[in-house]
Design an enzyme around this catalytic site. Structure first.
Site, short mmCIF file in Angstrom:
data_model
loop_
_atom_site.label_atom_id
_atom_site.label_comp_id
_atom_site.label_asym_id
_atom_site.label_seq_id
_atom_site.Cartn_x
_atom_site.Cartn_y
_atom_site.Cartn_z
CE1 TYR A 78 -3.04 3.14 0.80
CE2 TYR A 78 -2.15 3.11 3.03
CZ TYR A 78 -2.91 3.72 2.05
OH TYR A 78 -3.53 4.91 2.32
CE LYS A 89 -2.40 6.76 -1.61
NZ LYS A 89 -3.58 7.29 -2.37
#
Length: 441
Positions: free
Chosen positions: A237, A241
């Site tokens: 994640y 990002k």
């Protein structure tokens, strides 16, 4: 910034919001409509096969929520006409070119009218498939920016990231952008487009083996975690990002860009009313498990700060940043939105608050029985946690394995189920460990 100035800015504005069915996006949309019902238009991008399906999602997953109760009560009979005139559901997907908007007339209308683009779309699963996370978190923002640049009246792009792109940073974390190819392991070199090719090669390799979808999915999740660790990030994640931020910063040109990096987002503090939340988010799942009597221990340093920020405060920060930096082409501004510096909450505090709350307001289970809670054992080091798991779970599991073997696999289903649960717990601990001992602020 005065509320009157914000309301004045929002009047007659046209805003595109991606990921509109997400928790934070809904709060942002509600605040815009409640603050300035004279906004010109909100285009809400929703993953759907067509406009009809997108409109249904708008009605059921956004406007039909309790979150809009205050606005609904205020508008009374004019609520539905307000939504019909001000809000347009758009079927699309940020992982596709032109955001997957196939209706040419609608797409050209959006390019003519949109002034501000707010990208909230993301997959927030720490352990998602690498192909999915790259498509949404890394290359999705690039597609959003490409779409924004085609908008004739564009004033700015506001992108929501996460404060934890810093990895396992220590001390005061600076609000600084990533440069293209930057990594958290200084010795490694990151080529994002090459990374995409590596992902595609891995996926093709798996698909050629005619494996079950579940096996392919599991392999792609492990591959994403492996790639993140290579470059110094603790999970897929935050890695994807961070790469998304890099692409935006590198290719933005003269487009005004604001990146919002919130910490752990929790329920609303004040607006439109206290305590609204959707689903179980980060620490919420741990608290709910405790309240249900299913949590006996937890891995964390009691003195570590758990950086929690109410969702309405994040939404307010987004709106203020949007007003302050709109139409400033030289700007690349980053705001980290958190609480640890001014109002730190430790794991010890959370344990105390949670114990007190569920003691005074106990959970009632499906059988109508009140669940009594006790104090949770907080294991402050990984060795302590592994010892706890070994004594209470791993050794009994080995005993069950022996009994199962002696009994000709009679307990095979029970053993397999428990083995899978323990492996899942160990996997989750590995993913959340960096935040349980996080030392940044």
């Amino acid at each position: 910034m005065e509320l009157e100035n914000i309301a004045e800015f929002l009047e007659d504005r046209t805003i595109l919001v991606t990921g509109a069915a997400g928790f934070l996006a809904k709060i942002f949309i509600e605040k815009i409509l409640r603050t300035q019902p004279n906004v010109k238009k909100l285009y809400l991008l929703l993953r759907a096969k067509d406009t009809k399906a997108a409109t249904k999602r708008l009605q059921t997953e956004i406007m039909g929520k309790e979150l809009f109760r205050v606005l609904r009560d205020r508008c009374d009979s004019s609520f539905n006409p307000l939504i019909s005139s001000k809000v347009t559901a758009v079927a699309g997907d940020i992982s596709s070119e032109n955001l997957g908007v196939v209706d040419m007339n609608l797409r050209e209308e959006m390019w003519r009218e949109t002034e501000i683009v707010v990208n909230v779309a993301a997959t927030t699963d720490f352990y998602d498939r690498y192909d999915v996370a790259l498509g949404i978190n890394t290359f999705g923002p690039l597609n959003v920016m490409s779409f924004a640049k085609k908008c004739e009246k564009i004033k700015m792009l506001l992108h929501v990231s996460t404060a934890y792109v810093c990895g396992e940073g220590v001390g005061l974390i600076q609000e600084k952008p990533f440069y293209m190819g930057e990594t958290l392991k200084k010795a490694s070199n990151l080529d994002i487009f090459e990374e995409k090719k590596v992902m595609e090669e891995k996926l093709n390799q798996l698909q050629k083996q005619n494996l079950k979808d579940e096996t392919v999915s599991s392999a792609m999740k492990e591959f994403g975690l492996k790639r993140a660790n290579i470059y110094g990030w603790p999970n897929t994640y935050v890695f994807t990002k961070a790469m998304g931020e890099m692409l935006l910063g590198h290719f933005r040109g003269d487009l005004s860009l604001v990146i919002i990096r919130p910490t752990m987002i929790t329920s609303t503090y004040k607006e439109p009313f206290p305590g609204w939340i959707e689903g179980l988010r980060t620490i919420d799942s741990v608290i709910a498990s405790y309240g249900k009597g299913k949590l006996g221990c937890f891995l964390a340093n009691p003195k570590s700060v758990l950086d929690l920020i109410p969702a309405d405060m994040v939404s307010n920060a987004m709106i203020v940043a949007m007003v302050a930096h709109s139409n400033q082409p030289l700007d690349l501004i980053i705001y980290q939105v958190g609480s640890s510096l001014r109002n730190p909450v430790t794991f010890s505090n959370v344990r105390e608050f949670t114990t007190r709350y569920f003691s005074e307001n106990p959970w009632t289970n499906r059988n109508g029985e009140t669940v009594k809670v006790g104090k949770v054992t907080v294991l402050s080091t990984m060795p302590n946690y592994l010892m706890y798991m070994t004594v209470w779970f791993l050794l009994p599991l080995k005993g069950l394995h022996l009994v199962n073997t002696i009994c000709c696999q009679y307990y095979r289903e029970v053993y397999t189920r428990l083995d899978q649960k323990i492996k899942l717990v160990m996997r989750l601990v590995g993913l959340y460990k960096p935040y349980a001992f996080f030392k940044g602020m």
